[in-house]
Design a protein around this motif. Structure first.
Motif, mmCIF file in Angstrom:
data_model
loop_
_atom_site.group_PDB
_atom_site.id
_atom_site.type_symbol
_atom_site.label_atom_id
_atom_site.label_comp_id
_atom_site.label_asym_id
_atom_site.label_seq_id
_atom_site.Cartn_x
_atom_site.Cartn_y
_atom_site.Cartn_z
ATOM 1 N N SER A 535 13.251 4.739 -9.900
ATOM 2 C CA SER A 535 14.100 3.561 -9.756
ATOM 3 C C SER A 535 13.500 2.578 -8.757
ATOM 4 O O SER A 535 13.667 1.368 -8.892
ATOM 5 C CB SER A 535 15.506 3.980 -9.320
ATOM 6 N N VAL A 536 12.780 3.092 -7.753
ATOM 7 C CA VAL A 536 12.148 2.212 -6.765
ATOM 8 C C VAL A 536 11.101 1.329 -7.446
ATOM 9 O O VAL A 536 10.995 0.135 -7.149
ATOM 10 C CB VAL A 536 11.512 3.042 -5.629
ATOM 11 N N GLN A 540 11.263 -2.746 -7.434
ATOM 12 C CA GLN A 540 10.203 -3.515 -6.779
ATOM 13 C C GLN A 540 9.092 -3.863 -7.778
ATOM 14 O O GLN A 540 7.935 -3.993 -7.424
ATOM 15 C CB GLN A 540 9.630 -2.719 -5.609
ATOM 16 N N ALA A 541 9.453 -4.078 -9.023
ATOM 17 C CA ALA A 541 8.507 -4.101 -10.136
ATOM 18 C C ALA A 541 7.345 -5.068 -9.955
ATOM 19 O O ALA A 541 6.210 -4.762 -10.312
ATOM 20 C CB ALA A 541 9.252 -4.425 -11.427
ATOM 21 N N LEU A 542 7.589 -6.262 -9.440
ATOM 22 C CA LEU A 542 6.535 -7.257 -9.260
ATOM 23 C C LEU A 542 6.189 -7.476 -7.794
ATOM 24 O O LEU A 542 5.476 -8.418 -7.452
ATOM 25 C CB LEU A 542 6.916 -8.587 -9.916
ATOM 26 N N GLY A 543 6.715 -6.626 -6.921
ATOM 27 C CA GLY A 543 6.404 -6.742 -5.506
ATOM 28 C C GLY A 543 6.969 -7.987 -4.865
ATOM 29 O O GLY A 543 6.554 -8.362 -3.756
ATOM 30 N N THR A 549 3.517 -4.112 4.246
ATOM 31 C CA THR A 549 3.824 -2.740 4.655
ATOM 32 C C THR A 549 4.562 -1.972 3.572
ATOM 33 O O THR A 549 4.723 -0.762 3.659
ATOM 34 C CB THR A 549 4.696 -2.747 5.916
ATOM 35 N N GLY A 550 5.051 -2.673 2.527
ATOM 36 C CA GLY A 550 5.746 -2.012 1.433
ATOM 37 C C GLY A 550 7.249 -2.145 1.486
ATOM 38 O O GLY A 550 7.931 -1.795 0.528
ATOM 39 N N THR A 551 7.814 -2.647 2.587
ATOM 40 C CA THR A 551 9.265 -2.837 2.668
ATOM 41 C C THR A 551 9.663 -4.072 1.875
ATOM 42 O O THR A 551 8.963 -5.085 1.883
ATOM 43 C CB THR A 551 9.707 -2.999 4.128
ATOM 44 N N CYS A 552 10.774 -3.967 1.154
ATOM 45 C CA CYS A 552 11.192 -5.054 0.273
ATOM 46 C C CYS A 552 12.626 -5.463 0.575
ATOM 47 O O CYS A 552 13.456 -4.623 0.945
ATOM 48 C CB CYS A 552 11.098 -4.618 -1.190
#
Length: 656
Positions: A535-536, A540-543, A549-552
């Motif tokens: 699900s993550v 976060q499909a297109l960033g 750092t990867g946090t959205c």
């Protein structure tokens, strides 16, 4: 062959690629010799941009096709027969009075090509002389003209049967190995067992007057009988007698064109359908040719096209069809390419091609198609638009004069200089300042929902669901969203991923191919399978809205939200250029990595599209990343914009 309705013709009415990690490095050495012309090959004249006809055949009486491929274009008329006497029926194409027949149930070069009859003739296919091979017949009024060879010219025999307005069916009604005709009037069938004039030798009644009627050897007993079609339900009878159906089966769609043949040489006829939706079936995509165009180089009155291709089904050198607009040239991909052999673990290295094709001065669309061998579908390797210059007029040598003296020393040799960046073709080489053109980035009409769905299926046909479904199967109820830079995204119940991609692209005027590539470069969702489907990843499909750092940001979570937000931002980068770091026409020191010590280099940005990519992913690949185009570089390498260019060119061809 003892087949029936396929002895007439069916009237007028995307393929898989290799995994990105397996691709050949860009910039590999090209063969310098020229490919020879391909001889003895008859290629069906299908322009690579023509919508394909999808062929779905079944070797058994079940509801699902076990072989699917494309052949010809969606507007073609098709014929079916056993052209070579091997016991297996295959397809052919009729265009006006020209026929292109193929000996395999797959896409590829036609085996036979000839002209027979007139464009206004009714055409029938049958084994008229019992030699095991099907040939053609034409009807004009109520006279039939029979030809016993796959050639043009005068008919072998002719006779009169029935009336000019009768519906005609072809079959071997008495099992003697020869096909003859039956006349249908309403639901009565008047059958004659010889190719001569005369009265019917038997009459039966079957079905309704509104039925579509087929003929074939359904049970393999050597004699043909009838079946009727109602929508997509087929009622099959195994004897040429009145009565009820022996078998009933649902197959295909009611809008399909049905064909009948013995597709696997087992002596029994079964069903197939022709689907004219322009979608290339993906059932046998692993057998399609693979390859790439390395360069399309215009010159004076000519274009030189180079690249490589191979087919998993054969070690033979493939035939390449090079189109300059609608004119095509056939060449063999027989130049040695040891680099391709090594990269793909091939048994052969004769997979390269390079051909100079004449062209008039001006703009031309150049496309390359690799012609399929064996199972699978021919592959369009890509297209480019080039500008060809006129041949220069010869310049006469100057006349010698009394004041001309012979130099006592040779003139100095100029020191070579590196070619400027502007001379590098950004379609074949990564150019940091010109990754993709504005025209390509913002062309929202490149793919329909159906084409996107077919693409997702072709890219990951063996995908297994994990925490979430595969992208080709993913659905979600979406909400209506708005943006200052796009039309509204209208929410819908249980919407497919393909639909969400298409809607976001259309709403914002962004190429759906750009969104597909971004999905792959950011989260690998196109190729993800099993435990990688979380699900993550979808959230976060297109960033978009995600830090290095990867946090959205949670406000951007959700697959549809990611698509619409990313597409909107791509547009906003151009509309509010002054609000962002990188702009078209400017020169900027763009870093290789978030770590400052990794350094940076100046990049002059050619257009809004390239500026958008750098604003979205603010790093350029370093020399190590470019040296290993399909792998990793060093500790300072980043790959986002490199991968965008690499994936796009492999999946969709030129970025300009």
């Amino acid at each position: 062959m003892h087949t029936g309705q396929h002895k007439g013709f069916v009237g007028l009415t995307l393929a898989a690629l290799l995994a990105v990690s397996q691709l050949l490095p860009a910039g590999a050495a090209l063969a310098v010799s020229e490919s020879p012309a391909a001889t003895g090959v008859v290629v069906v004249p299908k322009n690579p941009d023509d919508p394909a006809a999808g062929i779905y055949v079944n070797d058994a009486w079940t509801a699902t096709a076990n072989n699917a491929y494309s052949f010809g274009k969606s507007t073609d008329a098709f014929v079916v027969g056993d052209w070579n006497g091997n016991g297996s029926d295959t397809l052919g194409i009729r265009r006006s009075s020209t026929f292109y027949l193929r000996d395999q149930n797959s896409d590829g070069a036609a085996t036979y090509s000839f002209v027979f009859g007139r464009s206004t003739d009714s055409i029938f296919i049958g084994d008229w002389d019992g030699d095991g091979k099907d040939t053609l017949a034409v009807r004009r009024g109520n006279r039939f003209y029979i030809q016993n060879t796959l050639t043009g010219g005068e008919a072998s025999t002719s006779f009169v049967y029935g009336q000019a307005g009768d519906e005609i069916l072809v079959g071997d009604w008495d099992g003697d190995g020869k096909d003859t005709f039956a006349v249908r009037r309403g639901n009565a069938y008047h059958i004659r067992n010889t190719l001569t004039s005369g009265v019917a030798q038997s009459v039966i009644v079957y079905g309704k007057t509104t039925d579509t009627v087929l003929a074939g050897d359904w049970d393999g007993n050597g004699a043909d009988s009838f079946a009727v079609r109602r929508g997509n339900i087929y009622h099959i009878r195994n004897s040429v007698t009145s009565g009820v159906a022996d078998l009933k089966l649902a197959y295909g769609r009611s809008t399909d064109d049905v064909i009948v043949g013995d597709w696997n040489s087992d002596g029994s006829d079964t069903l197939g359908v022709i689907r004219r939706d322009g979608i290339v079936p993906t059932l046998v995509a692993a057998h399609d040719p693979q390859g790439r165009i390395d360069s399309v180089a215009p010159a004076a009155s000519a274009v030189t096209v180079s690249g490589w291709t191979y087919d998993p089904d054969t070690s033979k050198s493939l035939t390449i069809q090079i189109f300059v607009d609608n004119s095509s040239t056939l060449v063999k991909a027989s130049l040695q390419r040891a680099d391709v052999k090594t990269a793909y673990g091939l048994a052969q290295d004769t997979v390269g091609f390079s051909k100079t094709v004449s062209a008039t001065a001006g703009n031309h669309r150049v496309c390359v198609v690799a012609i399929n061998e064996g199972s699978g579908t021919s592959k369009k390797l890509g297209c480019s638009t080039v500008t060809v210059s006129a041949s220069p007029s010869p310049t006469p040598s100057p006349s010698p004069s009394a004041t001309t003296s012979t130099p006592t020393t040779a003139p100095p040799t100029a020191t070579p200089t590196a070619s400027p960046t502007s001379s590098v073709d950004p379609n074949t080489t990564f150019v940091a300042g010109n990754i993709i053109s504005d025209a390509k980035m913002f062309d929202s009409g490149t793919m329909s929902v159906a084409e996107i769905q077919a693409f997702l299926q072709a890219q990951n046909p063996s995908c297994e669901a994990g925490q979430e479904k595969c992208l080709k199967d993913y659905t979600k109820t979406t909400l209506t969203m708005t943006s200052n830079y796009c039309s509204a995204f209208q929410g819908a119940n249980n919407e497919s991923a393909a639909s969400m991609i298409a809607k976001a692209a259309q709403a914002c005027g962004v190429n759906p191919q750009v969104l597909l590539v971004t999905l792959q470069k950011e989260q690998g969702l196109i190729s993800a399978t099993g435990s990688a489907l979380t699900s993550v990843k979808y959230d976060q499909a297109l960033g978009f809205g995600c830090a290095t750092t990867g946090t959205c940001g949670p406000q951007y979570a959700g697959f549809a939200n990611q698509l619409y937000s990313a597409a909107s931002r791509y547009v906003e980068y151009g509309v509010r250029a002054s609000a962002f770091t990188y702009r078209s026409g400017g020169t900027y020191s763009i870093p290789y990595n978030p770590v400052a010590s990794c350094g940076s280099a100046p990049v002059t940005i050619a257009n809004k599209a390239t500026a958008a990519l750098y604003n979205y992913t603010p790093y350029q690949p370093n020399a190590a990343a470019l040296a290993n185009m399909y792998g990793t570089g060093d500790e300072c390498s980043t790959y986002g914009n490199r991968n965008f260019w690499r994936i796009f060119t492999h999946w969709f061809g030129a970025t300009h």
